[in-house]
Design an enzyme around this catalytic site. Structure first.
Site, PDB file in Angstrom:
ATOM      1  N   ASP A  84       0.847  -1.198   0.000  1.00 21.17           N
ATOM      2  CA  ASP A  84       0.000   0.000   0.000  1.00 21.17           C
ATOM      3  C   ASP A  84       0.886   1.254   0.000  1.00 21.17           C
ATOM      4  OD1 ASP A  84      -2.395   1.428   0.200  1.00 21.17           O
ATOM      5  OD2 ASP A  84      -2.393   1.371   2.390  1.00 21.17           O
ATOM      6  N   ASN A 231      -8.581   0.866   6.554  1.00 24.69           N
ATOM      7  CA  ASN A 231      -7.521   0.632   7.532  1.00 24.69           C
ATOM      8  C   ASN A 231      -7.962   1.107   8.921  1.00 24.69           C
ATOM      9  OD1 ASN A 231      -5.098   0.187   8.808  1.00 24.69           O
ATOM     10  ND2 ASN A 231      -3.994   1.846   7.819  1.00 24.69           N
TER      11      ASN A 231
HETATM   12  P1  13P Z   1      -8.523   4.560   6.037  1.00 21.95           P
HETATM   13  O1  13P Z   1      -7.499   4.384   7.103  1.00 21.95           O
HETATM   14  O2  13P Z   1      -9.129   5.909   6.052  1.00 21.95           O
HETATM   15  O3  13P Z   1      -9.537   3.475   6.066  1.00 21.95           O
HETATM   16  O4  13P Z   1      -7.752   4.472   4.633  1.00 21.95           O
HETATM   17  C1  13P Z   1      -7.129   3.275   4.268  1.00 21.95           C
HETATM   18  C2  13P Z   1      -6.370   3.418   2.995  1.00 21.95           C
HETATM   19  O5  13P Z   1      -6.749   4.129   2.089  1.00 21.95           O
HETATM   20  C3  13P Z   1      -5.154   2.622   2.838  1.00 21.95           C
HETATM   21  O6  13P Z   1      -4.438   2.988   1.702  1.00 21.95           O
END
Ligand code: 13P
Length: 287
Positions: A84, A231
């Site tokens: 990511d 996340n």
């Molecule tokens: P959040 O933490 O807002 O759910 O975002 C997760 C995300 O985009 C990981 O790349």
């Protein structure tokens, strides 16, 4: 089954649903996400930020754990192990470690440099059978030290990057990592519609999935979003359930301090959040 994310996302885009990317932090997280995806017969993407990779002692550890867990738990749904917001170096480390998918986040480079680096990584990833995500227009908020201001992507730049052959494209549409502030103006569907029109049937990625209202999620899916990243919401669920357990004094009753007991409510809470998202995104029974 560890696979690249390409096919599951093409199917999602065609079928008008989205596959969840749930970021993992440790063994409990990984197990909770894998078991829930299997229970719901849903394809799933395990997201690993560079910070989380480092926390787990390196991408090699992560890949070995995920592969062994898929085997030991008899996980038969398609699972992609995805970097990511990867840096250029991070992408190469994950390719070497055995990830099945990478994201190269070149959104902070001038577009020419983003194009050049993405072109190279697309070539390398595809040669080895990995899928690759690129980003145009940074995502707002902060994740693991990566700070973005949340600008909306330029649809022409999106087309330029999409044409390099990436498998999925993250376009900033006013989305933010972490909780949304009170004064958030919502997703820019005008930007999303314009990007969607330019990039044909490219699966689009919605980052910052935590706290986006259901109607906006559904509208985003109808406009080509086929992958949604979550996340913070799992972290909040885990923390709340763990706090409740400790505040109720359960860690002091019998063997309640045993980590297998202490971390169980948090793991169950992650499962509940993942279940809820899979239902909302429409990927249940699509494995
Ligand atoms: P959040 O933490 O807002 O759910 O975002 C997760 C995300 O985009 C990981 O790349």
């Amino acid at each position: 089954m560890l696979v690249s994310a390409k096919e599951m996302l093409q199917k999602a885009r065609e079928g008008k649903y989205a596959v969840g990317q749930f970021n993992i932090n440790n063994l409990e997280w990984t197990k909770a996400v894998l078991l829930t995806a299997q229970e719901m017969k849903s394809p799933v993407i395990l997201g690993v930020s560079e910070g989380a990779g480092k926390y787990m002692t390196g991408f090699g550890t992560v890949a070995a754990m995920v592969k062994a867990m898929i085997d030991e738990l008899n996980i038969t749904v398609p699972v992609a192990l995805h970097l990511d917001h990867g840096t250029y170096d991070g992408c190469y480390k994950c390719i070497k470690a055995g990830f099945s998918s990478i994201m190269f986040d070149g959104s902070h480079y001038p577009i020419a440099e983003n194009v050049e680096k993405t072109t190279e990584l697309v070539h390398v990833a595809h040669q080895l059978g990995l899928s690759i995500e690129a980003e145009v227009g940074s995502i707002g908020g902060e994740e693991d030290g990566v700070v973005g201001m949340g600008e909306c992507a330029d649809p022409d730049e999106c087309k330029q990057i999409a044409d390099l052959g990436v498998d999925m494209l993250a376009a900033g549409i006013g989305n933010i990592h972490g909780k949304y502030p009170e004064n958030w103006t919502g997703l820019s569907f005008e930007t999303l519609a314009a990007v969607n029109e330019k990039v044909g049937d490219m699966p689009l990625v919605l980052h910052g999935g935590t706290g986006i209202p259901e109607d906006m999620i559904k509208k985003a899916i109808s406009l080509g979003v086929a992958k949604i990243n979550v996340n913070t919401e799992c972290q909040l669920s885990f923390a709340a359930a763990t706090r409740e357990y400790i505040e109720a004094g359960k860690d002091q009753q019998g063997k309640g301090f045993d980590p297998r007991k202490l971390l169980a409510p948090g793991a169950e809470a992650i499962k509940a959040t993942v279940r809820e998202k899979i239902e909302l995104f429409g990927s249940a029974n699509k494995a």
